[in-house]
Scaffold this motif. Structure first.
Motif, mmCIF file in Angstrom:
data_model
loop_
_atom_site.group_PDB
_atom_site.id
_atom_site.type_symbol
_atom_site.label_atom_id
_atom_site.label_comp_id
_atom_site.label_asym_id
_atom_site.label_seq_id
_atom_site.Cartn_x
_atom_site.Cartn_y
_atom_site.Cartn_z
ATOM 1 N N MET A 78 -8.050 0.684 -3.697
ATOM 2 C CA MET A 78 -7.854 1.841 -2.834
ATOM 3 C C MET A 78 -8.298 1.493 -1.425
ATOM 4 O O MET A 78 -9.277 0.766 -1.231
ATOM 5 C CB MET A 78 -8.663 3.046 -3.356
ATOM 6 C CG MET A 78 -8.638 4.276 -2.448
ATOM 7 S SD MET A 78 -9.744 5.589 -3.071
ATOM 8 C CE MET A 78 -8.906 6.030 -4.579
ATOM 9 N N LYS A 79 -7.584 2.058 -0.448
ATOM 10 C CA LYS A 79 -7.936 1.833 0.955
ATOM 11 C C LYS A 79 -8.020 3.173 1.678
ATOM 12 O O LYS A 79 -7.116 3.994 1.579
ATOM 13 C CB LYS A 79 -6.900 0.931 1.637
ATOM 14 C CG LYS A 79 -7.193 0.682 3.121
ATOM 15 C CD LYS A 79 -6.284 -0.407 3.699
ATOM 16 C CE LYS A 79 -4.838 -0.002 3.711
ATOM 17 N NZ LYS A 79 -3.970 -0.996 4.412
ATOM 18 N N TRP A 85 0.834 -1.196 0.000
ATOM 19 C CA TRP A 85 0.000 0.000 0.000
ATOM 20 C C TRP A 85 0.871 1.249 0.000
ATOM 21 O O TRP A 85 1.847 1.349 0.755
ATOM 22 C CB TRP A 85 -0.908 0.024 1.226
ATOM 23 C CG TRP A 85 -2.002 -1.014 1.184
ATOM 24 C CD1 TRP A 85 -2.053 -2.193 1.868
ATOM 25 C CD2 TRP A 85 -3.187 -0.945 0.407
ATOM 26 N NE1 TRP A 85 -3.202 -2.878 1.573
ATOM 27 C CE2 TRP A 85 -3.933 -2.122 0.669
ATOM 28 C CE3 TRP A 85 -3.729 -0.015 -0.485
ATOM 29 C CZ2 TRP A 85 -5.158 -2.391 0.075
ATOM 30 C CZ3 TRP A 85 -4.948 -0.283 -1.074
ATOM 31 C CH2 TRP A 85 -5.648 -1.449 -0.797
ATOM 32 N N ILE A 86 0.510 2.223 -0.857
ATOM 33 C CA ILE A 86 1.241 3.485 -0.975
ATOM 34 C C ILE A 86 0.291 4.616 -0.583
ATOM 35 O O ILE A 86 -0.755 4.803 -1.209
ATOM 36 C CB ILE A 86 1.729 3.706 -2.416
ATOM 37 C CG1 ILE A 86 2.597 2.525 -2.878
ATOM 38 C CG2 ILE A 86 2.500 5.022 -2.522
ATOM 39 C CD1 ILE A 86 2.849 2.521 -4.379
ATOM 40 N N GLN A 87 0.637 5.384 0.452
ATOM 41 C CA GLN A 87 -0.238 6.469 0.906
ATOM 42 C C GLN A 87 -0.183 7.627 -0.077
ATOM 43 O O GLN A 87 0.895 8.095 -0.448
ATOM 44 C CB GLN A 87 0.184 6.938 2.296
ATOM 45 C CG GLN A 87 -0.707 8.034 2.878
ATOM 46 C CD GLN A 87 -0.334 8.394 4.301
ATOM 47 O OE1 GLN A 87 -0.273 7.520 5.185
ATOM 48 N NE2 GLN A 87 -0.065 9.667 4.538
ATOM 49 N N ILE A 88 -1.377 8.121 -0.482
ATOM 50 C CA ILE A 88 -1.430 9.244 -1.415
ATOM 51 C C ILE A 88 -2.116 10.473 -0.821
ATOM 52 O O ILE A 88 -2.088 11.546 -1.418
ATOM 53 C CB ILE A 88 -2.144 8.855 -2.735
ATOM 54 C CG1 ILE A 88 -3.594 8.416 -2.455
ATOM 55 C CG2 ILE A 88 -1.373 7.777 -3.480
ATOM 56 C CD1 ILE A 88 -4.434 8.252 -3.719
ATOM 57 N N TYR A 89 -2.720 10.333 0.365
ATOM 58 C CA TYR A 89 -3.375 11.482 0.983
ATOM 59 C C TYR A 89 -3.505 11.250 2.480
ATOM 60 O O TYR A 89 -3.735 10.119 2.931
ATOM 61 C CB TYR A 89 -4.773 11.711 0.385
ATOM 62 C CG TYR A 89 -5.388 13.038 0.785
ATOM 63 C CD1 TYR A 89 -5.142 14.184 0.048
ATOM 64 C CD2 TYR A 89 -6.190 13.157 1.921
ATOM 65 C CE1 TYR A 89 -5.685 15.418 0.411
ATOM 66 C CE2 TYR A 89 -6.732 14.376 2.303
ATOM 67 C CZ TYR A 89 -6.474 15.497 1.546
ATOM 68 O OH TYR A 89 -7.002 16.705 1.917
ATOM 69 N N GLU A 90 -3.355 12.350 3.247
ATOM 70 C CA GLU A 90 -3.563 12.320 4.688
ATOM 71 C C GLU A 90 -4.427 13.516 5.060
ATOM 72 O O GLU A 90 -4.158 14.639 4.654
ATOM 73 C CB GLU A 90 -2.229 12.391 5.425
ATOM 74 C CG GLU A 90 -2.359 12.362 6.943
ATOM 75 C CD GLU A 90 -1.009 12.403 7.636
ATOM 76 O OE1 GLU A 90 -0.940 12.079 8.833
ATOM 77 O OE2 GLU A 90 -0.017 12.794 6.963
ATOM 78 N N GLY A 91 -5.501 13.284 5.818
ATOM 79 C CA GLY A 91 -6.413 14.365 6.171
ATOM 80 C C GLY A 91 -6.828 14.318 7.622
ATOM 81 O O GLY A 91 -6.558 13.348 8.342
ATOM 82 N N THR A 92 -7.507 15.380 8.043
ATOM 83 C CA THR A 92 -7.980 15.475 9.431
ATOM 84 C C THR A 92 -9.505 15.337 9.456
ATOM 85 O O THR A 92 -10.032 14.250 9.444
ATOM 86 C CB THR A 92 -7.525 16.797 10.070
ATOM 87 O OG1 THR A 92 -7.950 17.895 9.257
ATOM 88 C CG2 THR A 92 -6.015 16.830 10.216
ATOM 89 N N THR A 93 -10.218 16.461 9.497
ATOM 90 C CA THR A 93 -11.677 16.416 9.606
ATOM 91 C C THR A 93 -12.337 16.100 8.260
ATOM 92 O O THR A 93 -11.780 16.350 7.190
ATOM 93 C CB THR A 93 -12.215 17.759 10.117
ATOM 94 O OG1 THR A 93 -11.682 18.809 9.303
ATOM 95 C CG2 THR A 93 -11.818 17.991 11.568
#
Length: 454
Positions: A435-436, A410-418
């Motif tokens: 996608m996960k 798995w390759i992370q493409i986005y990190e978010g909060t709310t």
């Protein structure tokens, strides 16, 4: 981190009118008054009614233009600080009835309200509490009676209103005294005459984002301290908490953190108070010919839209009519381009083509909520959109989006909060088959209403 107070946080939910308002997502502001003819942003109330003459005024053109951008409502500045009324108010001669436009028989508010209804969008009113033309300003109840009379005209003569928009502008009257606004009295009139209308900014329903540039917060919470509702009404006050430890902490609309656990845990009263992002399509709020070539670029409007509507807020975009009474062709063209972008980008949800969408809930071996989406054939993605069911409050505090590489990792493409009402996650265009989405920090539980991949 302890979550012992989180159940209290998620008991706070939006009211019916707040839900309806947030679902509009994107709507227009129209600033129009004598300032349009004096080339000013703020009038002083001494302007002659004779200068107001929008000979080509056509509210249908306004409505057609804002609809082309995907907007669902329009709020008109029925009276700005100069005190000039765009309707023939019975309580002042400083209005369209003394202007040459339509020989004093015209009503901008009526024609705009009717055009909105005909065009299928909502109509809202802005009424400035500060009136630089009225001799009663600064005289307490006498001015409040005058203001209430005009507010009543707007709330009874023009059909249903979705928003009554107040700012907190306040100056000195002819007697050298400032007017202390009787907000509770104003609210009572609106609730009685327009019970479905949200009262915005200097009101209990919709919160100002804190700037007029279209800037947004990285984490926007709708559950905030109740005293946040007073930030624009009583700026000079300390807005002290009842809690001794926090007695010196003021709340400002510009604060970057209004609703984290750390902020909320010491507050006695919480409230649902969603944000509205407002800015103008030009530098100014009123029309200036020298700004005709300074209309915000499409890329800037897209960025504001995706960070506001896609950042748990609504987006109020101002378009100022020219002296003719029409929107300038450059503004109209930009609105059309924005609408075309939104239609092209968000009309086809790739989730509909997925063969498998699996949700996982936390258990003793898995402390996170997650969703995995799989496609038979590769799809090209550059936007992920998610919505919480905000009738159950706002819960997500942190999440990540990853895609499965050709090596199976798995390759992370986005990190978010709310997340809240809606979260738009722009990502660099990527081709994928799996996608996960992992929600690894949240209040009590995660309840998604919708998920989109574009």
């Amino acid at each position: 981190m302890s979550k012992e107070n989180d159940s209290r946080f998620v008991q706070i939910v939006p009211g019916k009118r707040q839900l309806a308002h947030q679902s509009l997502e994107f709507y227009a502001f129209v600033h129009f008054t004598v300032n349009t003819y004096t080339d000013k942003e703020w009038g002083d109330g001494t302007e002659s009614e004779s200068i107001f003459n929008p000979v080509d005024f056509n509210a249908d053109q306004w409505v057609e233009a804002v609809k082309s951008a995907g907007m669902k409502g329009l709020i008109l500045t029925c009276k700005h600080h100069d005190g000039f009324c765009l309707w023939p108010s019975a309580y002042t001669d400083h209005s369209v009835k003394k202007s040459p436009w339509k020989n004093g028989q015209g009503d901008i508010v009526r024609e705009t309200a009717e055009a909105c209804r005909k065009g299928g969008i909502k109509f809202g009113v802005y009424l400035s509490p500060w009136d630089r033309n009225c001799s009663l300003y600064g005289r307490g109840k006498a001015y409040d009676d005058y203001f209430i009379s005009q507010l009543t005209e707007l709330c009874t003569n023009y059909g249903e209103v979705f928003s009554v928009w107040f700012d907190g502008a306040c100056g000195e009257g002819p007697n050298g005294k400032k007017q202390i606004y009787d907000w509770d009295r104003y609210y009572e009139v609106i609730r009685r005459l327009q019970p479905e209308a949200c009262i915005s900014v200097c009101g209990p329903d919709v919160r100002w984002c804190g700037n007029e540039a279209g800037d947004t917060r990285p984490a926007e919470w709708s559950v905030v301290p109740k005293r946040t509702q007073d930030t624009e009404k009583i700026k000079e006050d300390s807005q002290q908490s009842d809690n001794t430890e926090f007695r010196q902490r003021k709340i400002n609309a510009q604060d970057q953190d209004l609703g984290s656990r750390q902020v909320l845990e010491k507050e006695n009263e919480l409230v649902w108070y969603a944000a509205e992002v407002n800015t103008s399509i030009r530098s100014g709020w009123f029309y200036h010919e020298y700004e005709d070539e300074q209309v915000k670029p499409l890329s800037k409007l897209i960025d504001i839209y995706e960070k506001s509507v896609g950042g748990n807020a609504t987006f109020l975009l101002n378009i100022p009519p020219c002296r003719s009474g029409l929107f300038h062709e450059n503004d109209v063209q930009r609105l059309k381009e924005l609408g075309e972008y939104l239609e092209k980008t968000y009309s086809h949800n790739l989730i509909d083509e997925a063969y498998d969408v699996i949700g996982f809930s936390p258990d003793e071996n898995n402390p996170v909520y997650s969703k995995i989406i799989r496609w038979e054939n590769p799809v090209t993605v550059n936007r992920i959109v998610m919505q919480e069911d905000i009738t159950k409050s706002q819960r997500v505090e942190h999440f990540t989006v990853s895609v499965k590489g050709t090596d199976g990792n798995w390759i992370q493409i986005y990190e978010g909060t709310t997340v809240g009402y809606k979260k738009i996650c722009p990502v660099d265009e990527v081709s994928l088959k799996e996608m996960k989405i992992v929600f690894d920090d949240f209040r009590v539980s995660v309840i998604l209403k919708d998920l989109g991949v574009y």
